[in-house]
Scaffold this motif. Structure first.
Motif, short mmCIF file in Angstrom:
data_model
loop_
_atom_site.label_atom_id
_atom_site.label_comp_id
_atom_site.label_asym_id
_atom_site.label_seq_id
_atom_site.Cartn_x
_atom_site.Cartn_y
_atom_site.Cartn_z
N GLU A 1 10.22 -0.66 1.48
CA GLU A 1 9.15 0.28 1.12
C GLU A 1 8.79 1.17 2.30
O GLU A 1 8.52 2.37 2.13
CB GLU A 1 7.91 -0.47 0.63
CG GLU A 1 8.00 -0.97 -0.80
CD GLU A 1 8.06 0.15 -1.83
OE1 GLU A 1 7.78 1.31 -1.50
OE2 GLU A 1 8.39 -0.15 -2.99
N LEU A 2 8.78 0.60 3.50
CA LEU A 2 8.45 1.40 4.68
C LEU A 2 9.53 2.43 4.98
O LEU A 2 9.24 3.54 5.43
CB LEU A 2 8.23 0.48 5.88
CG LEU A 2 6.96 -0.38 5.81
CD1 LEU A 2 6.98 -1.47 6.86
CD2 LEU A 2 5.71 0.48 5.95
N VAL A 3 10.79 2.07 4.72
CA VAL A 3 11.88 3.04 4.89
C VAL A 3 11.69 4.22 3.95
O VAL A 3 11.86 5.38 4.34
CB VAL A 3 13.24 2.35 4.64
CG1 VAL A 3 14.35 3.38 4.46
CG2 VAL A 3 13.59 1.42 5.79
N LEU A 4 11.35 3.93 2.70
CA LEU A 4 11.12 5.00 1.73
C LEU A 4 9.94 5.88 2.14
O LEU A 4 10.00 7.11 2.05
CB LEU A 4 10.87 4.41 0.35
CG LEU A 4 12.07 4.36 -0.59
CD1 LEU A 4 11.70 3.64 -1.89
CD2 LEU A 4 12.58 5.74 -0.89
N ALA A 5 8.86 5.25 2.58
CA ALA A 5 7.69 6.01 3.01
C ALA A 5 8.04 6.89 4.21
O ALA A 5 7.67 8.08 4.26
CB ALA A 5 6.54 5.07 3.36
N ALA A 6 8.75 6.33 5.17
CA ALA A 6 9.13 7.08 6.36
C ALA A 6 10.00 8.28 5.99
O ALA A 6 9.86 9.36 6.55
CB ALA A 6 9.86 6.17 7.34
N GLY B 1 9.03 12.25 6.50
CA GLY B 1 9.86 12.84 7.54
C GLY B 1 9.79 12.14 8.88
O GLY B 1 9.94 12.78 9.93
N GLN B 2 9.57 10.80 8.87
CA GLN B 2 9.47 10.06 10.13
C GLN B 2 10.37 8.82 10.11
O GLN B 2 9.97 7.74 10.54
CB GLN B 2 8.01 9.66 10.39
CG GLN B 2 7.09 10.85 10.60
CD GLN B 2 5.66 10.43 10.90
OE1 GLN B 2 5.35 9.25 11.03
NE2 GLN B 2 4.78 11.41 11.02
N ARG C 1 0.82 -1.22 0.00
CA ARG C 1 0.00 0.00 0.00
C ARG C 1 0.85 1.26 0.00
O ARG C 1 0.55 2.21 -0.74
CB ARG C 1 -0.95 -0.03 1.20
CG ARG C 1 -2.12 -1.00 0.98
CD ARG C 1 -3.06 -1.03 2.16
NE ARG C 1 -4.25 -1.83 1.84
CZ ARG C 1 -5.12 -2.26 2.75
NH1 ARG C 1 -4.93 -1.97 4.03
NH2 ARG C 1 -6.17 -2.98 2.39
N VAL C 2 1.91 1.29 0.80
CA VAL C 2 2.75 2.49 0.78
C VAL C 2 3.53 2.56 -0.53
O VAL C 2 3.79 3.65 -1.06
CB VAL C 2 3.72 2.56 1.99
CG1 VAL C 2 2.95 2.60 3.30
CG2 VAL C 2 4.72 1.42 1.99
N THR D 1 -1.56 8.54 4.43
CA THR D 1 -2.60 7.64 4.96
C THR D 1 -2.08 6.22 5.07
O THR D 1 -2.25 5.55 6.10
CB THR D 1 -3.84 7.68 4.05
OG1 THR D 1 -4.37 9.00 4.03
CG2 THR D 1 -4.90 6.71 4.56
N ALA D 2 -1.44 5.73 4.00
CA ALA D 2 -0.92 4.36 4.01
C ALA D 2 0.16 4.19 5.07
O ALA D 2 0.21 3.16 5.75
CB ALA D 2 -0.37 4.02 2.62
N TRP D 3 1.01 5.19 5.21
CA TRP D 3 2.06 5.14 6.22
C TRP D 3 1.46 5.12 7.62
O TRP D 3 1.88 4.33 8.48
CB TRP D 3 3.00 6.33 6.05
CG TRP D 3 3.90 6.58 7.22
CD1 TRP D 3 3.84 7.62 8.10
CD2 TRP D 3 5.00 5.76 7.65
NE1 TRP D 3 4.83 7.51 9.05
CE2 TRP D 3 5.55 6.38 8.80
CE3 TRP D 3 5.56 4.58 7.19
CZ2 TRP D 3 6.64 5.84 9.48
CZ3 TRP D 3 6.65 4.04 7.87
CH2 TRP D 3 7.17 4.67 8.99
N THR D 4 0.47 5.94 7.86
CA THR D 4 -0.17 5.99 9.18
C THR D 4 -0.81 4.66 9.52
O THR D 4 -0.71 4.18 10.66
CB THR D 4 -1.22 7.11 9.20
OG1 THR D 4 -0.59 8.37 8.90
CG2 THR D 4 -1.88 7.20 10.57
#
Length: 509
Positions: free
Chosen positions: A286-291, A295-296, A247-248, A262-265
């Motif tokens: 993928e989560l690293v890229l989204a973060a 900026g998280q 999703r992210v 939204t997907a990250w949250t």
């Protein structure tokens, strides 16, 4: 049935292991865990076979809940002398948790088992995984892939009353993704999926891996078609990790900043609960890229640290490590920090001789470094972009070419690179089906202006709009100015409000 047997006077302790396994196999993890724990708590009162079953059930539950290190600990507690045929899963769990010595000890037990089809399949599975960890050449990597594919071929259709920490098909498919061999992913899934019960954890896991391959190809419609109908229990954390990774990933590729947030949250609960293992590096990337984009990065820093420690314990296996290094290259690109890109580009360069896919990622890392430093080599960019596309990464290839086009000073070179980006990233099936469906009131905006308007309402920057549409930021600026004149908008906020009222900004692509 088991309740009836107990009511009829059958010894409940003799049924405990089977009841735990059936509960786990049918997705009732809490009940299965409780029954397995009862056996382990009274280990001296149960047979060796029942203890082995209870450990395998508990290890399977731990793996599904994103705690493979606990799976490995459970098998270590059981000891090599009591592993029996479950030595296969002990070796696989140890390898996935980064404990190579424990994997080797369990493998020695596998070698002593009777040569049944099940044992042969398990031995090939372990040989394939350990071979992929050890491989430092294309030939060795191919041999590992061959072992994994043969393991899938020899695996019998699973029983609804049996459970394991993973499956040969899932491991083989993940290995194929890490090798950039998406055709092999399709082959494994087509072969194994019909044998699995729809809705089971193993079936869902393969569907998610298929969705991952579709996302990498740039086919967002197929990825959504596969994963959107899935109903995943909260306890199946491993599958949720892949679902949120997809999703992210889709939101990031769409350029929709709101969807990405939204997907990250929505992924936060899984991010907080998961312990990284060898087979979860893709969604971590993928989560690293989204973060990084939102900026998280601090939210995933502990997972990156776990992955780094795990890979180091296994000798930094190129086949498994390269994808995460590639994601971290992209994270450095997003953050516009060339210095953060360098160590991952170097790691990819070291891995380049070991596999063609690693070589392709290494070349792309070098090309991106040139882009970030403002000195792109157009020929190198083109070759890398086309090579990435050949490995099933057209989105990555097109983005490299389009970003390089925005950096070069020569207009002719920039135009050529934008043309390459357009040619590499052909519209996905979903995009083709929805061409022309963006709302366009009669006499209002041209087709190109409508594309710009759609992205503008989604909060995409001029540079990102240009990158996605393969035009320069200056051209985007001209389009926005024309749109404002056409609609008579007095300010940017008024323009956005008018476009939103006209129906723009509702696209899911």
């Amino acid at each position: 049935l088991y309740d009836a047997a107990t009511a009829a006077g059958f010894d409940p302790s003799a049924l405990a292991a089977r009841r735990a396994e059936v509960a786990a196999a049918t997705g009732h993890l809490d009940e299965a865990g409780r029954r397995a724990d009862e056996i382990l708590d009274a280990a001296t009162d149960h047979t060796q076979a029942d203890l082995r079953t209870a450990v395998r059930v508990s290890a399977s539950i731990a793996a599904q809940r994103g705690m493979v290190s606990r799976s490995a600990q459970l098998f270590a507690w059981l000891g090599t002398d009591r592993l029996g045929t479950d030595a296969v899963w002990a070796a696989l769990s140890a390898a996935a948790a980064g404990d190579r010595p424990a994997a080797d000890r369990a493998l020695s037990v596998v070698a002593s088992l009777a040569p049944t089809s099940s044992t042969a399949s398990g031995a090939l599975l372990v040989d394939g995984v350990l071979g992929s960890i050890d491989s430092r050449s294309a030939a060795a990597s191919s041999a590992a892939a061959n072992a994994l594919m043969r393991a899938v071929t020899l695996t019998a259709a699973p029983s609804d009353r049996w459970c394991a920490p993973d499956s040969a098909a899932a491991v083989a498919a993940l290995h194929a993704v890490h090798c950039g061999d998406l055709a092999r992913v399709d082959s494994v899934i087509a072969r194994a999926l019909p044998e699995l019960r729809p809705g089971s954890e193993a079936h869902t896991r393969l569907v998610l891996i298929g969705g991952w391959a579709a996302m990498l190809r740039g086919d967002a419609a197929q990825a959504c078609h596969l994963v959107d109908p899935l109903e995943i229990p909260d306890s199946h954390v491993r599958n949720h990790l892949f679902l949120h990774g997809i999703r992210v990933g889709l939101a990031r590729r769409s350029g929709d900043a709101g969807s990405l947030v939204t997907a990250w949250t929505q992924a936060q609960n899984v991010v907080a609960a998961y312990s990284i293992d060898l087979f979860s590096l893709l969604p971590l990337g993928e989560l690293v890229l989204a973060a990084t984009r939102v900026g998280q990065f601090d939210r995933v820093e502990h997972l990156v640290s776990q992955a780094t420690t795990l890979l180091a314990a296994l000798g930094d296996p190129p086949v498994w490590a390269s994808a995460l290094h590639w994601y971290q290259v992209q994270a450095a690109i997003v953050a516009q920090t060339p210095e953060a890109l360098v160590p991952h580009a170097k790691a990819l360069a070291s891995a380049a001789p070991t596999h063609p896919y690693s070589s392709a990622l290494a070349a792309a890392g070098r090309a991106w470094l040139g882009v970030l430093q403002g000195r792109p080599d157009a020929a190198e960019v083109e070759l890398s972009a086309r090579t990435l596309t050949a490995f099933g990464l057209p989105w990555d290839g097109a983005r490299l070419a389009s970003e390089a086009a925005l950096t070069v000073a020569d207009t002719a070179t920039a135009t050529s690179l934008l043309h390459i980006a357009r040619s590499l990233r052909q519209p996905s099936s979903h995009q083709r089906e929805t061409d022309g469906t963006t709302p366009q009131p009669s006499g209002s905006l041209s087709e190109r202006e409508a594309e710009v308007a759609e992205l503008l309402v989604l909060g995409v920057t001029y540079r990102e709009v240009g990158s996605r549409l393969y035009i320069s930021p200056k051209t985007v600026e001209h389009h926005v100015a024309r749109i404002r004149r056409r609609l008579g908008a007095g300010s940017r906020s008024e323009l956005i409000s008018m476009l939103r009222a006209m129906g723009y900004g509702t696209s899911t692509t």
